[in-house]
Design an enzyme around this catalytic site. Structure first.
Site, PDB file in Angstrom:
ATOM      1  N   CYS A   1       0.815  -1.220   0.000  1.00 34.36           N
ATOM      2  CA  CYS A   1       0.000   0.000   0.000  1.00 34.36           C
ATOM      3  C   CYS A   1       0.845   1.265   0.000  1.00 34.36           C
ATOM      4  CB  CYS A   1      -0.919   0.029   1.221  1.00 34.36           C
ATOM      5  SG  CYS A   1      -1.358  -1.581   1.829  1.00 34.36           S
TER       6      CYS A   1
ATOM      7  N   CYS B   1      -6.615  -2.414   6.914  1.00 34.71           N
ATOM      8  CA  CYS B   1      -5.660  -3.512   7.156  1.00 34.71           C
ATOM      9  C   CYS B   1      -5.621  -3.903   8.623  1.00 34.71           C
ATOM     10  CB  CYS B   1      -4.280  -3.168   6.617  1.00 34.71           C
ATOM     11  SG  CYS B   1      -3.381  -1.952   7.568  1.00 34.71           S
TER      12      CYS B   1
HETATM   13 FE1  SF4 Z   1       0.505   0.041   5.649  1.00 32.78          FE
HETATM   14 FE2  SF4 Z   1      -1.432  -1.647   6.413  1.00 32.78          FE
HETATM   15 FE3  SF4 Z   1      -0.650  -1.664   3.900  1.00 32.78          FE
HETATM   16 FE4  SF4 Z   1       0.958  -2.576   5.804  1.00 32.78          FE
HETATM   17  S1  SF4 Z   1      -0.996  -3.455   5.176  1.00 32.78           S
HETATM   18  S2  SF4 Z   1       1.529  -1.218   4.094  1.00 32.78           S
HETATM   19  S3  SF4 Z   1       0.454  -1.214   7.530  1.00 32.78           S
HETATM   20  S4  SF4 Z   1      -1.636   0.054   4.981  1.00 32.78           S
END
Ligand code: SF4
Ligand code: FE
Length: 480
Positions: A104, A300
């Site tokens: 992300c 998430c």
């Molecule tokens: Fe950031 Fe959550 Fe994606 Fe990990 S999963 S990169 S913590 S948004």
């Protein structure tokens, strides 16, 4: 999309030779190294799940620049619906990995750059947007994973970049050439760095006069000359080498694999440079990137919390306490907290708006509020998980003890809970909970996407305190 399957993704990482150090040693093959495999498996889910017909709507999109079908992680949000789908997608993937899947950050970097380069060009008559769109097409076509390289080491926080005793503590341009620029510095805490293809470096904060060399955005392949990665130590990291019950979630790990990315005089051609000296747009870029990443956390972390809640309920069931009223009450509280953070992510997406570039942007105040809630709620959820799980989470013998020909029978006998559930099953759940609710996982929830103080600054800026004072005066019938 050239990289489609998990196998394509792993092969692409294997083919790209990146200099990575782990515990003082150079890693020969990043795809075969036990400490990185869980992170690769997590990020691979962003590819694998996109191939399932039932996920097509959430994990793929139609590119606004080519009209082709692309992975959503390379998409520029074209509507409020896209913003909401992003959050839904994150929760869905978290259910599969129970950990950060790392992709992300680069996704948010691309969206913030699409909007911001458009506005830089409008004011400065530069050509960054056009250049960026060309780069974006390549990323969409290859289906690459990018590191969103924002955080600089920052040295003495009371000093500006150009005032630091060591000028490299903020990443900077050390030479401008006809064909490109030379960059020196480092990016710290870089999520997914060891299993990405490129890093997009961006300024870490709003820059002022004198900091022009630090107002730099550039895309750098991780195998470029001068790039060195140093992997960060994590809680229980050696358990991944054994990959047994003690690792908790051996397949996917617990958090994103973070690394220090050192840039030692790295050459970047102009076609990969998307800001160079425009200090007046650094604040806007940082704020947009931060908002886009803070938008995610209820998705998430909400999804990861669902696994913690499920594991807590199982731990209670395996020890015969699930029907106790105080346990039920604690589980309800956990459910409430997880849905609360998720609703924050949905709300900031639903209140999103169109930027001048045409790309959509979440409501910044609500996105900051979402991330700020995470810095508290994950601790609360973990506290309740510890409460329900019991002291066994801190004292359980090793997996190898369970398998020992000598003491195995004692572990089996004395660590058993209810009839019908094996000791091994109980141990698996206890270890999953232990690994998901402590150490690195909690710190990441606190500081990932920016520390709580950076969100509080946004409340001060966007919270309309003056307007609220006026409203109170009106109600109280105060004229002065
Ligand atoms: Fe950031 Fe959550 Fe994606 Fe990990 S999963 S990169 S913590 S948004
Ligand atoms: Fe994060």
């Amino acid at each position: 999309m050239k990289i489609r399957t998990k196998e394509d993704y792993i092969k692409s990482l294997k083919d790209q030779k990146v200099v990575i150090y782990y515990n003082g040693e150079l890693v020969e093959d990043r795809t075969a190294f036990p400490a990185f495999i869980p992170h690769i498996n997590s990020a691979a889910k962003t590819y694998e799940l996109a191939l399932l017909p039932e996920n097509e709507d959430l994990l793929t999109a139609t590119s606004n620049v080519t009209g082709k079908k692309i992975n959503r992680f390379t998409h520029i949000h074209q509507s409020v619906d896209d913003l909401i789908k992003k959050v839904q997608m994150l929760r869905l993937i978290a259910h599969e990995t129970a950990s950060c899947f790392q992709r992300c950050v680069g996704f948010d970097a691309m969206n913030s750059l699409y909007m911001t380069t458009y506005e830089i060009d409008e004011k400065h008559k530069t050509k960054y947007f056009e250049r960026f769109v060309e780069y974006l097409k390549k990323i969409q076509e290859e289906n690459f994973m990018l590191v969103g390289g924002m955080t600089d080491p920052k040295g003495d926080r009371s000093k500006r970049p150009s005032q630091q005793a060591d000028p490299d503590l903020f990443t900077r341009v050390v030479e401008k050439r006809k064909d490109g620029i030379v960059v020196r510095g480092a990016k710290a805490h870089q999520t997914g760095a060891v299993n990405s293809h490129e890093i997009m470096i961006m300024p870490t904060q709003a820059m002022g006069e004198g900091d022009e060399a630090y107002a730099i955005v550039a895309a750098i392949p991780l195998d470029a000359k001068g790039v060195t990665l140093i992997f960060g130590r994590q809680t229980n990291d050696e358990r991944k080498f054994e990959c047994g019950i003690d690792a908790g979630n051996c397949e996917f790990g617990m958090v994103g694999g973070e690394a220090l990315v050192v840039l030692e005089d790295v050459f970047v051609p102009w076609e990969r440079v998307f800001m160079c000296g425009e200090i007046d747009f650094t604040g806007m870029l940082v704020e947009r990137f931060a908002t886009l990443h803070r938008q995610n956390y209820g998705g998430c972390k909400g999804g990861v919390s669902d696994i913690v809640i499920g594991a807590s309920a199982l731990a209670a069931q395996y020890q015969g306490t699930l029907d106790a009223s105080h346990i039920k009450d604690k589980l309800v509280e956990m459910l409430h907290l997880a849905e609360t953070v998720y609703s924050g992510s949905i709300a900031c997406s639903a209140m999103g708006s169109k930027t001048k570039s045409g790309a959509y942007y979440p409501d910044p105040l609500l996105a900051n509020c979402t991330k700020h809630n995470i810095t508290r709620v994950i601790y609360d959820i973990s506290r309740l998980a510890h409460d329900i799980g019991g002291g066994i989470m801190a004292t359980l013998p090793f997996d190898k003890d369970l398998r020992s020909p000598v003491v195995g029978k004692y572990v089996k006998k004395y660590m058993k809970g209810v009839e019908g559930v094996s000791t091994e099953t109980r141990m698996k759940i206890v270890r999953l909970l232990e690994n998901m609710t402590g150490g690195t996982a909690l710190v990441e929830s606190m500081h990932g996407a920016g520390s709580p103080q950076s969100q509080r600054i946004m409340y001060q800026r966007l919270g309309k305190l003056g307007q609220k004072m006026k409203m109170a005066k009106k109600i109280a019938k105060i004229d002065e």
